[in-house]
Design a protein around this motif. Sequence first.
Motif, PDB file in Angstrom:
ATOM      1  N   ARG A 231       0.617  -1.448   0.081  1.00  0.00           N
ATOM      2  CA  ARG A 231       0.337   0.225   0.213  1.00  0.00           C
ATOM      3  C   ARG A 231       0.621   0.922  -0.327  1.00  0.00           C
ATOM      4  N   SER A 232       0.461   2.496  -0.594  1.00  0.00           N
ATOM      5  CA  SER A 232       0.883   3.312  -0.933  1.00  0.00           C
ATOM      6  C   SER A 232       0.424   4.933  -0.951  1.00  0.00           C
ATOM      7  N   SER A 233       1.091   5.659  -1.370  1.00  0.00           N
ATOM      8  CA  SER A 233       0.302   7.446  -1.418  1.00  0.00           C
ATOM      9  C   SER A 233      -0.505   7.226  -2.625  1.00  0.00           C
ATOM     10  N   ASP A 234       0.190   6.412  -3.807  1.00  0.00           N
ATOM     11  CA  ASP A 234      -0.001   6.676  -5.044  1.00  0.00           C
ATOM     12  C   ASP A 234      -0.307   5.104  -6.047  1.00  0.00           C
ATOM     13  N   ALA A 237       0.125   4.664  -9.691  1.00  0.00           N
ATOM     14  CA  ALA A 237       1.688   5.098 -10.267  1.00  0.00           C
ATOM     15  C   ALA A 237       2.652   3.930  -9.650  1.00  0.00           C
ATOM     16  N   LEU A 238       2.583   3.486  -8.144  1.00  0.00           N
ATOM     17  CA  LEU A 238       3.253   2.437  -7.319  1.00  0.00           C
ATOM     18  C   LEU A 238       2.977   1.388  -8.703  1.00  0.00           C
ATOM     19  N   ALA A 239       1.993   1.019  -9.331  1.00  0.00           N
ATOM     20  CA  ALA A 239       1.814  -0.635  -9.893  1.00  0.00           C
ATOM     21  C   ALA A 239       2.724  -0.381 -11.171  1.00  0.00           C
ATOM     22  N   ALA A 240       2.481   1.120 -12.071  1.00  0.00           N
ATOM     23  CA  ALA A 240       3.261   1.255 -13.049  1.00  0.00           C
ATOM     24  C   ALA A 240       4.765   1.227 -13.016  1.00  0.00           C
ATOM     25  N   ALA A 241       5.151   1.942 -11.650  1.00  0.00           N
ATOM     26  CA  ALA A 241       6.555   1.508 -11.997  1.00  0.00           C
ATOM     27  C   ALA A 241       6.788   0.047 -11.745  1.00  0.00           C
ATOM     28  N   LEU A 242       6.072  -0.300 -10.711  1.00  0.00           N
ATOM     29  CA  LEU A 242       6.998  -1.431 -10.337  1.00  0.00           C
ATOM     30  C   LEU A 242       6.893  -2.160 -11.628  1.00  0.00           C
ATOM     31  N   MET A 243       5.578  -2.210 -12.745  1.00  0.00           N
ATOM     32  CA  MET A 243       6.107  -3.341 -13.701  1.00  0.00           C
ATOM     33  C   MET A 243       7.665  -3.321 -14.643  1.00  0.00           C
ATOM     34  N   ASP A 265      12.328 -12.157  -7.531  1.00  0.00           N
ATOM     35  CA  ASP A 265      13.776 -12.713  -7.148  1.00  0.00           C
ATOM     36  C   ASP A 265      13.410 -11.315  -5.987  1.00  0.00           C
ATOM     37  N   PHE A 266      13.283 -12.361  -5.079  1.00  0.00           N
ATOM     38  CA  PHE A 266      13.034 -11.129  -3.665  1.00  0.00           C
ATOM     39  C   PHE A 266      14.035 -10.142  -2.797  1.00  0.00           C
ATOM     40  N   GLY A 267      15.431 -10.840  -3.205  1.00  0.00           N
ATOM     41  CA  GLY A 267      16.901  -9.807  -2.620  1.00  0.00           C
ATOM     42  C   GLY A 267      16.606  -8.772  -4.000  1.00  0.00           C
ATOM     43  N   ALA A 268      16.726  -8.777  -5.557  1.00  0.00           N
ATOM     44  CA  ALA A 268      16.411  -7.566  -5.847  1.00  0.00           C
ATOM     45  C   ALA A 268      15.535  -6.413  -5.403  1.00  0.00           C
ATOM     46  N   PHE A 269      14.135  -7.862  -5.367  1.00  0.00           N
ATOM     47  CA  PHE A 269      12.900  -6.702  -5.280  1.00  0.00           C
ATOM     48  C   PHE A 269      13.078  -6.084  -4.332  1.00  0.00           C
ATOM     49  N   ALA A 270      13.343  -6.532  -2.617  1.00  0.00           N
ATOM     50  CA  ALA A 270      14.087  -5.727  -1.706  1.00  0.00           C
ATOM     51  C   ALA A 270      14.720  -4.726  -1.763  1.00  0.00           C
ATOM     52  N   LEU A 271      15.522  -4.537  -2.207  1.00  0.00           N
ATOM     53  CA  LEU A 271      17.110  -3.728  -2.558  1.00  0.00           C
ATOM     54  C   LEU A 271      16.043  -2.084  -3.818  1.00  0.00           C
ATOM     55  N   ALA A 272      15.324  -2.934  -4.710  1.00  0.00           N
ATOM     56  CA  ALA A 272      14.916  -1.751  -5.618  1.00  0.00           C
ATOM     57  C   ALA A 272      13.312  -0.948  -4.992  1.00  0.00           C
ATOM     58  N   PRO A 274      12.385   1.040  -1.959  1.00  0.00           N
ATOM     59  CA  PRO A 274      12.731   1.925  -1.769  1.00  0.00           C
ATOM     60  C   PRO A 274      13.026   2.560  -2.775  1.00  0.00           C
ATOM     61  N   GLY A 275      14.115   2.393  -3.307  1.00  0.00           N
ATOM     62  CA  GLY A 275      14.735   4.047  -4.386  1.00  0.00           C
ATOM     63  C   GLY A 275      13.324   3.983  -5.151  1.00  0.00           C
ATOM     64  N   LEU A 276      12.901   2.670  -5.063  1.00  0.00           N
ATOM     65  CA  LEU A 276      12.396   3.161  -7.053  1.00  0.00           C
ATOM     66  C   LEU A 276      11.001   4.402  -6.490  1.00  0.00           C
ATOM     67  N   ALA A 277      10.346   3.585  -5.233  1.00  0.00           N
ATOM     68  CA  ALA A 277       9.345   4.581  -4.396  1.00  0.00           C
ATOM     69  C   ALA A 277       9.451   6.690  -4.503  1.00  0.00           C
ATOM     70  N   LYS A 278      11.129   6.282  -3.587  1.00  0.00           N
ATOM     71  CA  LYS A 278      12.091   7.804  -3.816  1.00  0.00           C
ATOM     72  C   LYS A 278      12.042   8.256  -5.420  1.00  0.00           C
ATOM     73  N   GLN A 279      11.836   7.409  -5.807  1.00  0.00           N
ATOM     74  CA  GLN A 279      12.230   8.621  -7.327  1.00  0.00           C
ATOM     75  C   GLN A 279      10.818   9.067  -8.017  1.00  0.00           C
ATOM     76  N   GLU A 280      10.041   8.091  -7.854  1.00  0.00           N
ATOM     77  CA  GLU A 280       8.636   8.352  -7.713  1.00  0.00           C
ATOM     78  C   GLU A 280       7.931   9.519  -7.353  1.00  0.00           C
ATOM     79  N   GLY A 281       8.183   9.707  -6.462  1.00  0.00           N
ATOM     80  CA  GLY A 281       7.732  10.895  -4.921  1.00  0.00           C
ATOM     81  C   GLY A 281       6.566   9.474  -4.506  1.00  0.00           C
ATOM     82  N   ILE A 282       6.518   8.873  -4.138  1.00  0.00           N
ATOM     83  CA  ILE A 282       5.662   8.202  -3.522  1.00  0.00           C
ATOM     84  C   ILE A 282       6.679   7.152  -2.088  1.00  0.00           C
ATOM     85  N   THR A 283       5.101   7.598  -1.418  1.00  0.00           N
ATOM     86  CA  THR A 283       4.933   6.749  -0.066  1.00  0.00           C
ATOM     87  C   THR A 283       5.013   5.985   0.366  1.00  0.00           C
ATOM     88  N   LEU A 284       5.752   4.644   0.524  1.00  0.00           N
ATOM     89  CA  LEU A 284       5.455   3.528   1.399  1.00  0.00           C
ATOM     90  C   LEU A 284       4.327   2.946   2.568  1.00  0.00           C
TER      91      LEU A 284
END
Length: 304
Positions: A231-234, A237-243, A265-272, A274-284
């Motif tokens: 769940r996030s603030s948007d 937008a997060l769904a589009a970015a995650l894809m 890929d659990f490890g890659a997802f966990a690393l990516a 937080p940075g993706l949310a910050k880049q898109e201006g979305i709060t997790l």
Amino acid sequence: MSQLELTNVSRWYGNVVAVNDVTMAIGPGVTGLLGPNGAGKTTLLAMMSGFLAPSAGTVTLDGASVWRNIEVYRTLGLVPEREASFGYLTGRQFVVANAELHKLPSPGAAAERALEVVDLVEPASRAIGTYSKGMRQRVKLAAALVHEPSVLLLDEPFNGVDPRQRMHFMALLTRMGEDGRTVLFSSHILEEVEQIARQIEVVVAGRHAASGDFGAIRRLMTDRPNQYAVRSSDDRALAAALMRLPSVGGVGLQGRRGLEVQVTDFGAFALALPGLAKQEGITLREVTPTDESLESVFTYLVSS
């Protein structure tokens, strides 16, 4: 602190193989033994407790074979699923008899301590034949605990136990594990296992299917995508970015419940993430694994 070890253990009855080449080690703490009906759980417990000889392999307690070794019963207690026909004895007589079999110096006092531990002092003067299923489970547990064993084996101990007694059982087993005792119990009620045992041993069709912390086992199942609720603030937008992430296999919008994300890929997802949310201006607001429960892990193992 005691440890049970099974090395290449098999047990067969004629042409029927009940347990097939199982190797596992059970150490201090609480461990859940899981498997579908007929998987071989009761057979394994019978061999661990020395009541059944392996057809092949070895079962040892602190390095000593348990088969035909009466000394192991000084440190081992068993709560079987089957009930012996002692309905004519009172609960107290039954527990005292077990204390006498162990040649304890004060059988009566030891029995009273065990009855108190399982909350059965008041009805202990009644015949076991008048007990409910839950009370019979408790008197069997008292008999197994009368000599204060460092290893306790229990076969479906929660069967027929009411909710209050179940909570008492769970607290008792948890406390014993925290005290450094080795506790292994089988159960077909996964919710109960999940509440008191992170460590599991899984048997399927007589074979050892998995061992360890069930969350860690789930993360090792790289052939199955991990499921997350996000769940996030948007959410859109997060769904589009995650894809766009290579570690994401699919995203589903769940309305007010946020997103359902399949992660390859659990490890890659966990690393990516937080940075993706910050880049898109979305709060997790929430990132929760939805298939790391014991039920999910067990289902995956049995169906694989």
